[in-house]
Design a protein around this motif. Structure first.
Motif, PDB file in Angstrom:
ATOM      1  N   SER A 113      86.860 -19.952  41.797  1.00 24.60           N
ATOM      2  CA  SER A 113      87.747 -20.523  40.787  1.00 24.60           C
ATOM      3  C   SER A 113      87.006 -21.540  39.921  1.00 24.60           C
ATOM      4  O   SER A 113      87.167 -21.558  38.690  1.00 24.60           O
ATOM      5  CB  SER A 113      88.945 -21.185  41.473  1.00 24.60           C
ATOM      6  OG  SER A 113      89.827 -21.727  40.529  1.00 24.60           O
ATOM      7  N   ASP A 116      84.790 -19.713  37.509  1.00 29.86           N
ATOM      8  CA  ASP A 116      85.579 -19.133  36.419  1.00 29.86           C
ATOM      9  C   ASP A 116      85.881 -20.169  35.350  1.00 29.86           C
ATOM     10  O   ASP A 116      85.817 -19.883  34.149  1.00 29.86           O
ATOM     11  CB  ASP A 116      86.884 -18.550  36.958  1.00 29.86           C
ATOM     12  CG  ASP A 116      86.677 -17.266  37.739  1.00 29.86           C
ATOM     13  OD1 ASP A 116      85.568 -16.695  37.670  1.00 29.86           O
ATOM     14  OD2 ASP A 116      87.633 -16.830  38.415  1.00 29.86           O
ATOM     15  N   ARG A 117      86.242 -21.393  35.786  1.00 32.27           N
ATOM     16  CA  ARG A 117      86.574 -22.427  34.805  1.00 32.27           C
ATOM     17  C   ARG A 117      85.319 -22.855  34.025  1.00 32.27           C
ATOM     18  O   ARG A 117      85.403 -23.153  32.832  1.00 32.27           O
ATOM     19  CB  ARG A 117      87.179 -23.646  35.506  1.00 32.27           C
ATOM     20  CG  ARG A 117      88.445 -23.401  36.296  1.00 32.27           C
ATOM     21  CD  ARG A 117      89.623 -22.968  35.461  1.00 32.27           C
ATOM     22  NE  ARG A 117      89.535 -21.583  35.028  1.00 32.27           N
ATOM     23  CZ  ARG A 117      89.783 -20.527  35.822  1.00 32.27           C
ATOM     24  NH1 ARG A 117      90.113 -20.698  37.088  1.00 32.27           N
ATOM     25  NH2 ARG A 117      89.721 -19.307  35.338  1.00 32.27           N
ATOM     26  N   ASP A 120      84.817 -20.192  31.457  1.00 25.71           N
ATOM     27  CA  ASP A 120      85.794 -20.351  30.376  1.00 25.71           C
ATOM     28  C   ASP A 120      85.316 -21.419  29.391  1.00 25.71           C
ATOM     29  O   ASP A 120      85.449 -21.259  28.171  1.00 25.71           O
ATOM     30  CB  ASP A 120      87.160 -20.753  30.946  1.00 25.71           C
ATOM     31  CG  ASP A 120      87.890 -19.591  31.610  1.00 25.71           C
ATOM     32  OD1 ASP A 120      87.674 -18.433  31.205  1.00 25.71           O
ATOM     33  OD2 ASP A 120      88.678 -19.847  32.541  1.00 25.71           O
ATOM     34  N   ALA A 145      93.412 -24.318  30.472  1.00 25.62           N
ATOM     35  CA  ALA A 145      93.555 -25.254  31.583  1.00 25.62           C
ATOM     36  C   ALA A 145      94.994 -25.312  32.093  1.00 25.62           C
ATOM     37  O   ALA A 145      95.233 -25.324  33.311  1.00 25.62           O
ATOM     38  CB  ALA A 145      93.092 -26.648  31.154  1.00 25.62           C
ATOM     39  N   GLU A 148      95.899 -22.022  34.081  1.00 27.88           N
ATOM     40  CA  GLU A 148      95.285 -21.966  35.406  1.00 27.88           C
ATOM     41  C   GLU A 148      95.809 -23.080  36.317  1.00 27.88           C
ATOM     42  O   GLU A 148      95.922 -22.888  37.531  1.00 27.88           O
ATOM     43  CB  GLU A 148      93.759 -22.045  35.274  1.00 27.88           C
ATOM     44  CG  GLU A 148      93.136 -20.872  34.520  1.00 27.88           C
ATOM     45  CD  GLU A 148      93.420 -19.533  35.179  1.00 27.88           C
ATOM     46  OE1 GLU A 148      93.710 -19.493  36.396  1.00 27.88           O
ATOM     47  OE2 GLU A 148      93.367 -18.506  34.472  1.00 27.88           O
ATOM     48  N   TYR A 149      96.139 -24.243  35.744  1.00 30.97           N
ATOM     49  CA  TYR A 149      96.686 -25.324  36.559  1.00 30.97           C
ATOM     50  C   TYR A 149      98.072 -24.959  37.083  1.00 30.97           C
ATOM     51  O   TYR A 149      98.391 -25.214  38.254  1.00 30.97           O
ATOM     52  CB  TYR A 149      96.762 -26.613  35.738  1.00 30.97           C
ATOM     53  CG  TYR A 149      97.302 -27.787  36.530  1.00 30.97           C
ATOM     54  CD1 TYR A 149      96.510 -28.430  37.478  1.00 30.97           C
ATOM     55  CD2 TYR A 149      98.606 -28.245  36.332  1.00 30.97           C
ATOM     56  CE1 TYR A 149      96.993 -29.496  38.211  1.00 30.97           C
ATOM     57  CE2 TYR A 149      99.099 -29.314  37.069  1.00 30.97           C
ATOM     58  CZ  TYR A 149      98.295 -29.935  37.998  1.00 30.97           C
ATOM     59  OH  TYR A 149      98.781 -30.986  38.733  1.00 30.97           O
ATOM     60  N   ARG A 170      92.137 -13.758  32.784  1.00 24.94           N
ATOM     61  CA  ARG A 170      90.698 -13.891  32.502  1.00 24.94           C
ATOM     62  C   ARG A 170      90.076 -12.634  31.891  1.00 24.94           C
ATOM     63  O   ARG A 170      89.261 -12.753  30.970  1.00 24.94           O
ATOM     64  CB  ARG A 170      89.976 -14.300  33.786  1.00 24.94           C
ATOM     65  CG  ARG A 170      88.493 -14.522  33.608  1.00 24.94           C
ATOM     66  CD  ARG A 170      87.918 -15.356  34.725  1.00 24.94           C
ATOM     67  NE  ARG A 170      86.490 -15.116  34.841  1.00 24.94           N
ATOM     68  CZ  ARG A 170      85.577 -15.591  33.996  1.00 24.94           C
ATOM     69  NH1 ARG A 170      85.947 -16.313  32.964  1.00 24.94           N
ATOM     70  NH2 ARG A 170      84.296 -15.335  34.169  1.00 24.94           N
ATOM     71  N   CYS A 206      96.738 -17.423  25.994  1.00 28.84           N
ATOM     72  CA  CYS A 206      96.957 -18.318  27.134  1.00 28.84           C
ATOM     73  C   CYS A 206      98.289 -19.060  27.006  1.00 28.84           C
ATOM     74  O   CYS A 206      98.957 -19.307  28.014  1.00 28.84           O
ATOM     75  CB  CYS A 206      95.801 -19.302  27.265  1.00 28.84           C
ATOM     76  SG  CYS A 206      94.286 -18.530  27.873  1.00 28.84           S
TER      77      CYS A 206
END
Length: 237
Positions: A113, A116-117, A120, A145, A148-149, A170, A206
């Motif tokens: 994870s 991945d961030r 991004d 953000a 995903e958060y 993603r 997103c």
């Protein structure tokens, strides 16, 4: 004695168990084909003893290599697009190898994870290097953000529906990045426009994904027992 690497069907069963019981053998054909490709590429890596962590790190470092290509301009963003595709493939291979070698761990999930961030963020810097306005890139970063958060926090309180596949996942962000890089390479004189479109499209999908996920999470968590919710809310994070 080494543990034998599972066959394709065994891999799909293990994968399904880790993804909310989603049946990859009867689900969407694109998912089935993609997982089949990942298995064929991941099997020799698993048999060779390559660790999932090393693949995760390699994928992140490789993705970072797109930035010099973007900064060079001209036709070089095409190389950046190829790097994004390769990095995205490695992002799937680490999970495949973890399943095949039975090395799926909480640490591996956290590291994946985090990687991945980071990737991004690299995509957003690449849009900025192409000439996208900083404000648009910042908006895209905020949208990524928040999406995903929300997913992470919902998971902390028990939400685990595999069926929620939003427009902002993603793979969609990877596709947008590749298209922007290819567009910049085809017409270097309008690389800034390609970067702006890439950043704006990322922000849009997103934001849409955030709304989709929010609606489903709200509906599902309303039905959870209060005691279970309180237990999870007391967890750190």
């Amino acid at each position: 004695m080494t543990t034998p690497v599972p066959d394709r069907d065994g891999f799909l069963r293990e994968w399904s168990g880790l993804h909310g019981g989603y049946d990859a053998t009867t689900g969407m054909w694109l998912v089935r084909r993609w997982l089949g490709l990942v298995y064929r590429l991941g099997r020799p890596l698993a048999a060779g003893g390559i660790s999932p962590t090393s693949i995760t790190v390699a994928g992140t470092l490789l993705t970072g290599g797109m930035l010099p290509a973007v900064a060079l301009g001209g036709p070089f963003p095409l190389l950046a697009a190829m790097i994004v595709v390769a990095g995205g493939l490695l992002d799937n291979l680490d999970g495949c190898v973890a399943v095949l070698t039975r090395r799926v761990t909480p640490w591996g999930a956290v590291l994946d994870s985090l990687a991945d961030r980071i990737c991004d963020g690299i995509y957003l810097v690449a849009f900025w290097l192409l000439g996208a306005p900083g404000g648009v890139c910042a908006a895209a970063g905020a949208a990524v953000a928040l999406l995903e958060y929300l997913r992470a926090r919902a998971g902390n309180v028990g939400f685990c529906e595999i069926g929620v596949v939003t427009v902002g996942e993603r793979p969609t962000r990877i596709i947008i990045t590749v298209i922007a890089m290819v567009g910049a390479a085809i017409d270097p004189g309008r690389a800034d426009l390609a970067g702006m479109i890439g950043a704006a499209a990322t922000a849009a999908v997103c934001a849409g994904g955030l709304i989709q996920l929010g609606i489903v999470v709200h509906r599902v968590l309303r039905t959870y027992p209060v005691a279970s919710q309180q237990e999870n809310l007391n967890a750190p994070g």
